[in-house]
Design a protein around this motif. Structure first.
Motif, mmCIF file in Angstrom:
data_model
loop_
_atom_site.group_PDB
_atom_site.id
_atom_site.type_symbol
_atom_site.label_atom_id
_atom_site.label_comp_id
_atom_site.label_asym_id
_atom_site.label_seq_id
_atom_site.Cartn_x
_atom_site.Cartn_y
_atom_site.Cartn_z
ATOM 1 N N ALA A 1 0.834 -1.205 0.000
ATOM 2 C CA ALA A 1 0.000 0.000 0.000
ATOM 3 C C ALA A 1 0.868 1.254 0.000
ATOM 4 N N PHE A 2 1.961 1.239 0.776
ATOM 5 C CA PHE A 2 2.840 2.415 0.802
ATOM 6 C C PHE A 2 3.540 2.607 -0.546
ATOM 7 N N ASN A 3 4.027 1.526 -1.114
ATOM 8 C CA ASN A 3 4.687 1.636 -2.415
ATOM 9 C C ASN A 3 3.736 2.203 -3.473
ATOM 10 N N ASP A 4 2.479 1.783 -3.418
ATOM 11 C CA ASP A 4 1.490 2.309 -4.358
ATOM 12 C C ASP A 4 1.178 3.778 -4.066
ATOM 13 N N LEU A 5 1.198 4.147 -2.775
ATOM 14 C CA LEU A 5 0.919 5.534 -2.400
ATOM 15 C C LEU A 5 1.922 6.495 -3.029
ATOM 16 N N LEU A 6 3.175 6.083 -3.104
ATOM 17 C CA LEU A 6 4.210 6.964 -3.637
ATOM 18 C C LEU A 6 3.938 7.357 -5.089
ATOM 19 N N LYS A 7 3.162 6.545 -5.795
ATOM 20 C CA LYS A 7 2.805 6.857 -7.183
ATOM 21 C C LYS A 7 1.552 7.731 -7.253
ATOM 22 N N PHE A 8 0.889 7.889 -6.123
ATOM 23 C CA PHE A 8 -0.399 8.604 -6.067
ATOM 24 C C PHE A 8 -0.248 10.054 -5.619
ATOM 25 N N VAL A 9 0.694 10.301 -4.698
ATOM 26 C CA VAL A 9 0.791 11.622 -4.069
ATOM 27 C C VAL A 9 1.464 12.617 -5.006
ATOM 28 N N GLU A 10 0.914 13.809 -5.036
ATOM 29 C CA GLU A 10 1.509 14.925 -5.767
ATOM 30 C C GLU A 10 1.012 16.212 -5.120
ATOM 31 N N PRO A 11 1.643 17.347 -5.410
ATOM 32 C CA PRO A 11 1.137 18.604 -4.856
ATOM 33 C C PRO A 11 -0.342 18.778 -5.182
ATOM 34 N N GLY A 12 -1.112 19.147 -4.171
ATOM 35 C CA GLY A 12 -2.552 19.307 -4.335
ATOM 36 C C GLY A 12 -3.349 18.150 -3.777
ATOM 37 N N THR A 13 -2.732 16.960 -3.660
ATOM 38 C CA THR A 13 -3.408 15.836 -3.006
ATOM 39 C C THR A 13 -3.650 16.197 -1.542
ATOM 40 N N THR A 14 -4.826 15.913 -1.014
ATOM 41 C CA THR A 14 -5.108 16.263 0.381
ATOM 42 C C THR A 14 -4.737 15.125 1.322
ATOM 43 N N SER B 1 3.209 17.909 10.413
ATOM 44 C CA SER B 1 3.950 16.669 10.651
ATOM 45 C C SER B 1 4.649 16.682 12.007
ATOM 46 N N ALA B 2 4.677 17.844 12.682
ATOM 47 C CA ALA B 2 5.194 17.913 14.051
ATOM 48 C C ALA B 2 4.209 17.339 15.062
ATOM 49 N N LEU B 3 2.987 17.010 14.623
ATOM 50 C CA LEU B 3 2.000 16.364 15.496
ATOM 51 C C LEU B 3 2.211 14.857 15.412
ATOM 52 N N PRO B 4 2.671 14.202 16.491
ATOM 53 C CA PRO B 4 2.943 12.763 16.417
ATOM 54 C C PRO B 4 1.740 11.945 15.963
ATOM 55 N N HIS B 5 0.524 12.367 16.358
ATOM 56 C CA HIS B 5 -0.685 11.636 15.953
ATOM 57 C C HIS B 5 -1.660 12.574 15.247
ATOM 58 N N GLY B 6 -1.155 13.301 14.262
ATOM 59 C CA GLY B 6 -2.002 14.234 13.528
ATOM 60 C C GLY B 6 -3.045 13.526 12.688
ATOM 61 N N ARG B 7 -4.291 13.868 12.890
ATOM 62 C CA ARG B 7 -5.381 13.290 12.091
ATOM 63 C C ARG B 7 -5.381 13.905 10.696
ATOM 64 N N ALA B 8 -5.740 13.114 9.721
ATOM 65 C CA ALA B 8 -5.807 13.605 8.350
ATOM 66 C C ALA B 8 -6.881 14.679 8.228
ATOM 67 N N THR B 9 -6.527 15.751 7.514
ATOM 68 C CA THR B 9 -7.455 16.860 7.286
ATOM 69 C C THR B 9 -7.607 17.081 5.780
ATOM 70 N N HIS B 10 -8.341 18.131 5.438
ATOM 71 C CA HIS B 10 -8.501 18.476 4.023
ATOM 72 C C HIS B 10 -7.357 19.363 3.517
ATOM 73 N N LYS B 11 -6.314 19.516 4.324
ATOM 74 C CA LYS B 11 -5.165 20.298 3.883
ATOM 75 C C LYS B 11 -4.531 19.669 2.641
ATOM 76 N N PRO B 12 -4.276 20.457 1.582
ATOM 77 C CA PRO B 12 -3.575 19.921 0.418
ATOM 78 C C PRO B 12 -2.073 19.842 0.668
ATOM 79 N N ILE B 13 -1.420 18.909 0.015
ATOM 80 C CA ILE B 13 0.024 18.786 0.098
ATOM 81 C C ILE B 13 0.647 19.876 -0.777
ATOM 82 N N ASP B 14 1.540 20.651 -0.175
ATOM 83 C CA ASP B 14 2.216 21.720 -0.902
ATOM 84 C C ASP B 14 3.611 21.273 -1.334
ATOM 85 N N PHE B 15 4.138 21.921 -2.358
ATOM 86 C CA PHE B 15 5.516 21.684 -2.787
ATOM 87 C C PHE B 15 6.441 21.989 -1.603
#
Length: 352
Positions: free
Chosen positions: A145-158, A190-204
């Motif tokens: 699942a992690f290996n597949d994730l690396l092909k999925f994530v890009e800037p803008g993915t939440t 990412s400084a939150l050890p147990h940060g819950r997923a939010t609608h924040k997009p991934i930035d460059f």
């Protein structure tokens, strides 16, 4: 020694004539029965599994060493059984609810009730070959699942999209479900050890930490990886390499006989020497099996020692507010020769 015989040995050591098991995972461990309603009563001579009509057929099919009693009033039936067995000292698991305890007190009046801590969980620490094979399969699913994730994530993915991708991918690969709510924390989060997923997009330039796992045939995996999108700042790269070195040090020293405190210290010494000691704010790991968090844990001062066939996690981290954090986590099997790493997804610094 069989699991039931081991329980009876522990009962005898604690002076118990009988024990009541209500934790559903402990019930599965002892009987093979999996359901949402069940209670086990064990004496030195007999063992009973009480469940209701929804599960009685299934219970008879799998719990072949138990007398199956169909009921919706387990403690009423247990009172009758204990009277017949002529016992007085009855143990129960200290994780029961207050309402369950009140019911026990009412229905089992006249008997001495004694709370037990980790009566079955202590036995669950040491994994059988079948359990190890099942956990390994859960880890294979997480790795893919992690290996597949690396092909999925890009800037803008939440973050939510990343969590959903992992959850559904693991099910697609054969998992029955996730072993805990998937953690995705990006950028400064990412400084939150147990940060819950939010609608924040991934930035460059974001750091992305994902902590996730699955259940396969009732047994859990638990893995954390941190990667970067677009670029990684020099300080985040430094932090990553410190955590990576600490994590490798723990794996390198792991073997039967290592004290729990030394297991923790192997990572903490490296992180402290790099000047980030205060930023490693949690324990080094925990046991893994039917529960994603189970004993053993690793207090810094503990002299308890690793033994063969423990499955444990190794998860150092550094977390800096207003900057970001890094955690790397593997599942380890303690073997007669040392250690086997069960989670094999890449741990080198990855910039997508």
């Amino acid at each position: 020694m069989t699991r039931l015989a081991s329980v009876r040995t522990r009962m005898q050591a604690e002076g118990l004539d009988a024990v009541i098991i209500t934790n559903l995972k402990n019930i599965y461990y002892l009987s093979g029965f999996w359901g949402t309603a069940g209670t086990i009563l064990m004496t030195q001579q007999a063992q009973y599994l009480l469940t209701d009509s929804r599960y009685s057929i299934a219970a008879r099919e799998v719990a072949v060493d138990f007398d199956i009693i169909e009921t919706r009033e387990a403690f009423v039936e247990i009172a009758k059984l204990l009277k017949k067995e002529a016992v007085t000292q009855v143990g129960f698991e200290d994780g029961v609810t207050y309402a369950e305890f009140q019911t026990m007190q009412s229905q089992l009046a006249g008997l001495t009730l004694k709370a037990t801590t980790n009566l079955i969980e202590v036995l669950r620490q040491i994994k059988s070959p079948d359990e190890i094979a099942t956990i390994k399969k859960a880890c294979v699913i997480s790795d893919q699942a992690f290996n597949d994730l690396l092909k999925f994530v890009e800037p803008g993915t939440t973050e939510i999209e990343i969590a959903n991708f992992l959850d559904f991918k693991m099910r697609e690969l054969g998992a029955s479900g996730i072993s805990f709510d998937t953690i995705v924390a990006s950028g400064q989060r990412s400084a939150l050890p147990h940060g819950r997923a939010t609608h924040k997009p991934i930035d460059f330039g974001d750091t992305v930490t994902v902590d996730f796992g699955c259940y396969y045939n009732h047994y859990a995996s638990d893995m954390t990886r941190t990667f970067f999108v677009g670029e990684a700042s020099p300080q985040m790269q430094e932090i990553y390499h410190v955590v990576q070195q600490a994590q490798q040090a723990v794996t390198a020293v792991s073997k039967p006989g290592l004290a729990y405190g030394e297991y923790d210290r192997a990572a903490r010494d490296i992180i402290e020497a790099a000047g980030y000691g205060q930023a490693f704010s949690h324990g080094i790991g925990h046991g893994l099996g039917l529960d994603v968090h189970e004993i053993p844990y690793f207090p810094k001062a503990s002299q308890e020692r690793l033994v063969e066939n423990l499955v444990i996690t190794n998860e150092p981290g550094i977390y800096l507010e207003n900057l970001g954090g890094v955690r790397i986590e593997d599942d380890l099997l303690i073997t007669s020769q040392g250690v086997e790493v069960l989670t094999l997804a890449p741990k080198e610094l990855i910039i997508l």
